[in-house]
Design a protein around this motif. Structure first.
Motif, PDB file in Angstrom:
ATOM      1  N   GLU A  61      11.994 -13.954  -6.567  1.00 28.88           N
ATOM      2  CA  GLU A  61      12.974 -15.162  -5.686  1.00 28.88           C
ATOM      3  C   GLU A  61      11.410 -16.623  -5.440  1.00 28.88           C
ATOM      4  O   GLU A  61      11.544 -17.527  -5.628  1.00 28.88           O
ATOM      5  CB  GLU A  61      13.468 -14.546  -4.254  1.00 28.88           C
ATOM      6  N   ASN A  62      10.265 -15.794  -5.078  1.00 26.87           N
ATOM      7  CA  ASN A  62       9.245 -16.685  -4.225  1.00 26.87           C
ATOM      8  C   ASN A  62       8.445 -16.072  -4.369  1.00 26.87           C
ATOM      9  O   ASN A  62       8.016 -14.768  -4.209  1.00 26.87           O
ATOM     10  CB  ASN A  62       9.880 -17.796  -3.282  1.00 26.87           C
ATOM     11  N   ARG A  63       6.594 -17.195  -4.042  1.00 27.29           N
ATOM     12  CA  ARG A  63       5.677 -16.981  -3.893  1.00 27.29           C
ATOM     13  C   ARG A  63       5.330 -15.210  -2.643  1.00 27.29           C
ATOM     14  O   ARG A  63       5.104 -14.263  -2.791  1.00 27.29           O
ATOM     15  CB  ARG A  63       4.689 -17.696  -3.389  1.00 27.29           C
ATOM     16  N   GLU A  64       6.612 -15.604  -1.207  1.00 29.14           N
ATOM     17  CA  GLU A  64       6.453 -13.532  -0.395  1.00 29.14           C
ATOM     18  C   GLU A  64       6.983 -13.333  -1.031  1.00 29.14           C
ATOM     19  O   GLU A  64       6.763 -11.788  -0.635  1.00 29.14           O
ATOM     20  CB  GLU A  64       7.322 -15.000   0.734  1.00 29.14           C
ATOM     21  N   ARG A  65       7.899 -12.693  -1.929  1.00 31.19           N
ATOM     22  CA  ARG A  65       8.604 -11.902  -2.274  1.00 31.19           C
ATOM     23  C   ARG A  65       7.679 -10.925  -3.090  1.00 31.19           C
ATOM     24  O   ARG A  65       7.168  -9.981  -3.066  1.00 31.19           O
ATOM     25  CB  ARG A  65       9.548 -12.143  -2.520  1.00 31.19           C
ATOM     26  N   GLY A 113       2.029   6.828  -6.595  1.00 33.09           N
ATOM     27  CA  GLY A 113       2.624   5.662  -6.172  1.00 33.09           C
ATOM     28  C   GLY A 113       3.466   4.190  -6.899  1.00 33.09           C
ATOM     29  O   GLY A 113       4.163   3.879  -6.628  1.00 33.09           O
ATOM     30  N   HIS A 114       1.946   4.549  -8.280  1.00 33.64           N
ATOM     31  CA  HIS A 114       2.813   3.212  -9.023  1.00 33.64           C
ATOM     32  C   HIS A 114       4.124   3.583  -9.945  1.00 33.64           C
ATOM     33  O   HIS A 114       4.597   3.058 -10.079  1.00 33.64           O
ATOM     34  CB  HIS A 114       1.325   2.979  -9.535  1.00 33.64           C
ATOM     35  N   GLY A 115       4.325   5.007 -10.249  1.00 33.60           N
ATOM     36  CA  GLY A 115       5.927   5.554 -10.616  1.00 33.60           C
ATOM     37  C   GLY A 115       7.085   4.910  -9.384  1.00 33.60           C
ATOM     38  O   GLY A 115       7.517   4.516 -10.011  1.00 33.60           O
ATOM     39  N   ARG A 116       6.374   5.524  -8.245  1.00 30.91           N
ATOM     40  CA  ARG A 116       7.665   5.011  -8.001  1.00 30.91           C
ATOM     41  C   ARG A 116       8.045   3.443  -7.509  1.00 30.91           C
ATOM     42  O   ARG A 116       8.748   2.964  -7.346  1.00 30.91           O
ATOM     43  CB  ARG A 116       7.717   5.596  -5.726  1.00 30.91           C
ATOM     44  N   PHE A 117       6.585   2.801  -7.491  1.00 32.25           N
ATOM     45  CA  PHE A 117       6.750   1.223  -7.065  1.00 32.25           C
ATOM     46  C   PHE A 117       7.433   0.667  -8.629  1.00 32.25           C
ATOM     47  O   PHE A 117       8.217  -0.161  -8.265  1.00 32.25           O
ATOM     48  CB  PHE A 117       5.513   0.869  -7.623  1.00 32.25           C
ATOM     49  N   ILE A 118       7.196   1.425 -10.434  1.00 30.93           N
ATOM     50  CA  ILE A 118       7.872   0.832 -11.148  1.00 30.93           C
ATOM     51  C   ILE A 118       9.268   0.951 -11.376  1.00 30.93           C
ATOM     52  O   ILE A 118      10.421   0.097 -11.287  1.00 30.93           O
ATOM     53  CB  ILE A 118       7.338   1.221 -12.195  1.00 30.93           C
ATOM     54  N   GLU A 119       9.702   2.413 -10.413  1.00 37.03           N
ATOM     55  CA  GLU A 119      11.091   2.335 -10.572  1.00 37.03           C
ATOM     56  C   GLU A 119      11.531   1.173  -9.725  1.00 37.03           C
ATOM     57  O   GLU A 119      12.566   1.188  -9.912  1.00 37.03           O
ATOM     58  CB  GLU A 119      11.745   4.042 -10.368  1.00 37.03           C
ATOM     59  N   ALA A 120      11.162   1.039  -8.769  1.00 40.02           N
ATOM     60  CA  ALA A 120      12.076   0.462  -7.450  1.00 40.02           C
ATOM     61  C   ALA A 120      11.842  -0.923  -8.175  1.00 40.02           C
ATOM     62  O   ALA A 120      12.859  -1.436  -7.852  1.00 40.02           O
ATOM     63  CB  ALA A 120      10.917   0.252  -6.057  1.00 40.02           C
ATOM     64  N   LEU A 121      11.015  -1.501  -8.834  1.00 37.88           N
ATOM     65  CA  LEU A 121      10.797  -2.461  -9.796  1.00 37.88           C
ATOM     66  C   LEU A 121      11.827  -2.824 -11.032  1.00 37.88           C
ATOM     67  O   LEU A 121      12.830  -3.438 -10.959  1.00 37.88           O
ATOM     68  CB  LEU A 121       9.586  -3.706 -10.285  1.00 37.88           C
ATOM     69  N   LYS A 122      12.302  -2.081 -10.936  1.00 39.29           N
ATOM     70  CA  LYS A 122      13.443  -1.588 -13.013  1.00 39.29           C
ATOM     71  C   LYS A 122      14.576  -1.503 -11.927  1.00 39.29           C
ATOM     72  O   LYS A 122      15.543  -2.213 -11.850  1.00 39.29           O
ATOM     73  CB  LYS A 122      13.255  -0.925 -13.134  1.00 39.29           C
ATOM     74  N   GLN A 125       4.871  -9.492  -1.055  1.00 42.33           N
ATOM     75  CA  GLN A 125       5.232  -8.001  -0.452  1.00 42.33           C
ATOM     76  C   GLN A 125       5.748  -7.184  -1.398  1.00 42.33           C
ATOM     77  O   GLN A 125       5.056  -6.197  -0.873  1.00 42.33           O
ATOM     78  CB  GLN A 125       6.990  -8.245   0.628  1.00 42.33           C
ATOM     79  N   LEU A 126       5.885  -7.136  -3.058  1.00 44.23           N
ATOM     80  CA  LEU A 126       5.929  -6.373  -4.283  1.00 44.23           C
ATOM     81  C   LEU A 126       4.384  -6.179  -4.089  1.00 44.23           C
ATOM     82  O   LEU A 126       4.009  -4.287  -4.059  1.00 44.23           O
ATOM     83  CB  LEU A 126       6.339  -7.143  -5.067  1.00 44.23           C
ATOM     84  N   ALA A 127       3.455  -7.092  -4.420  1.00 44.04           N
ATOM     85  CA  ALA A 127       1.969  -6.791  -4.259  1.00 44.04           C
ATOM     86  C   ALA A 127       1.401  -5.162  -2.727  1.00 44.04           C
ATOM     87  O   ALA A 127       0.538  -5.032  -3.501  1.00 44.04           O
ATOM     88  CB  ALA A 127       1.147  -8.141  -4.473  1.00 44.04           C
ATOM     89  N   ALA A 128       1.744  -5.933  -1.660  1.00 36.24           N
ATOM     90  CA  ALA A 128       1.434  -5.195  -0.313  1.00 36.24           C
ATOM     91  C   ALA A 128       2.169  -3.681  -0.820  1.00 36.24           C
ATOM     92  O   ALA A 128       1.274  -2.513  -0.421  1.00 36.24           O
ATOM     93  CB  ALA A 128       2.165  -5.960   0.189  1.00 36.24           C
ATOM     94  N   GLN A 129       2.928  -3.500  -1.821  1.00 39.38           N
ATOM     95  CA  GLN A 129       3.283  -2.083  -2.570  1.00 39.38           C
ATOM     96  C   GLN A 129       2.372  -0.929  -3.173  1.00 39.38           C
ATOM     97  O   GLN A 129       3.102  -0.393  -3.586  1.00 39.38           O
ATOM     98  CB  GLN A 129       4.675  -1.982  -2.108  1.00 39.38           C
ATOM     99  N   ILE A 130       1.563  -1.516  -3.564  1.00 36.01           N
ATOM    100  CA  ILE A 130       1.240  -1.068  -4.896  1.00 36.01           C
ATOM    101  C   ILE A 130      -0.146  -0.442  -3.945  1.00 36.01           C
ATOM    102  O   ILE A 130      -0.812  -0.701  -3.632  1.00 36.01           O
ATOM    103  CB  ILE A 130       0.703  -2.011  -5.784  1.00 36.01           C
TER     104      ILE A 130
END
Length: 123
Positions: free
Chosen positions: A87-91, A28-37, A94-99
Motif C-alpha cells: 500500500e505505501n512506504r509505511e507498510r 524466519g525467512h521461510g515464515r516471512f515469505i509465506e506471509a507475503l505470499k 513494517q514488512l522490513a521490520a519482520q525480516i
C-alpha cells in the motif's frame, strides 16, 4: 506501490553466528515469505551468493575487463532482496521490520521505492 527491500550482509557477522542462529534466520525467512505470499504482497525474492564469488565487469577501450570479487571494498554487501507490492512506504517498513536480519547487529535491511519498472515510471 513497489518497494525493494534490500538485505545487506556482512560475511564476518554471518560467519560468527551459531548454527542455531543461522537456522533461525532461515526459518524466519521461510515464515516471512509465506506471509507475503498469503497477503499477495510478494512479487519476487532472491538470495545472492557470497560477494567473494562475484565478478566485476568494466569495458575499457571497447573490451570487457573482468575482475574477481566484489566491486566495493566494504564490510557490507547486498545479500538478497524482496520485491514487494504494498500500500505505501509505511507498510514496506513494517514488512522490513519482520525480516530476521533486521534484529542482528551488523546486518541491515533497506527499503527503497521502485521508481522505474518495465519501461514505465512507477506511480
Amino acid at each position: 506501490m513497489k518497494f525493494l527491500i534490500g538485505l545487506h550482509i556482512n560475511p564476518a557477522v554471518l560467519d560468527a553466528l551459531t548454527d542455531e542462529e543461522k537456522a533461525a534466520i532461515g526459518t524466519g525467512h521461510g515464515r516471512f515469505i509465506e506471509a507475503l505470499k498469503s497477503s499477495g504482497e510478494l512479487i519476487l525474492t532472491q538470495a545472492l551468493v557470497d560477494p567473494s564469488q562475484s565478478a566485476v565487469v568494466t569495458v575499457r577501450g571497447g573490451r570487457p575487463v573482468v575482475t574477481d570479487g566484489p566491486f566495493l571494498e566494504a564490510k557490507e554487501f547486498l545479500g538478497g532482496f524482496y520485491l514487494v507490492d504494498c500500500e505505501n512506504r509505511e507498510r514496506a517498513i513494517q514488512l522490513a521490520a519482520q525480516i530476521p536480519d533486521a534484529a542482528i547487529e551488523g546486518l541491515g535491511v533497506e527499503v527503497r521505492q521502485v521508481m522505474f519498472s518495465d519501461g514505465h515510471l512507477e506511480a
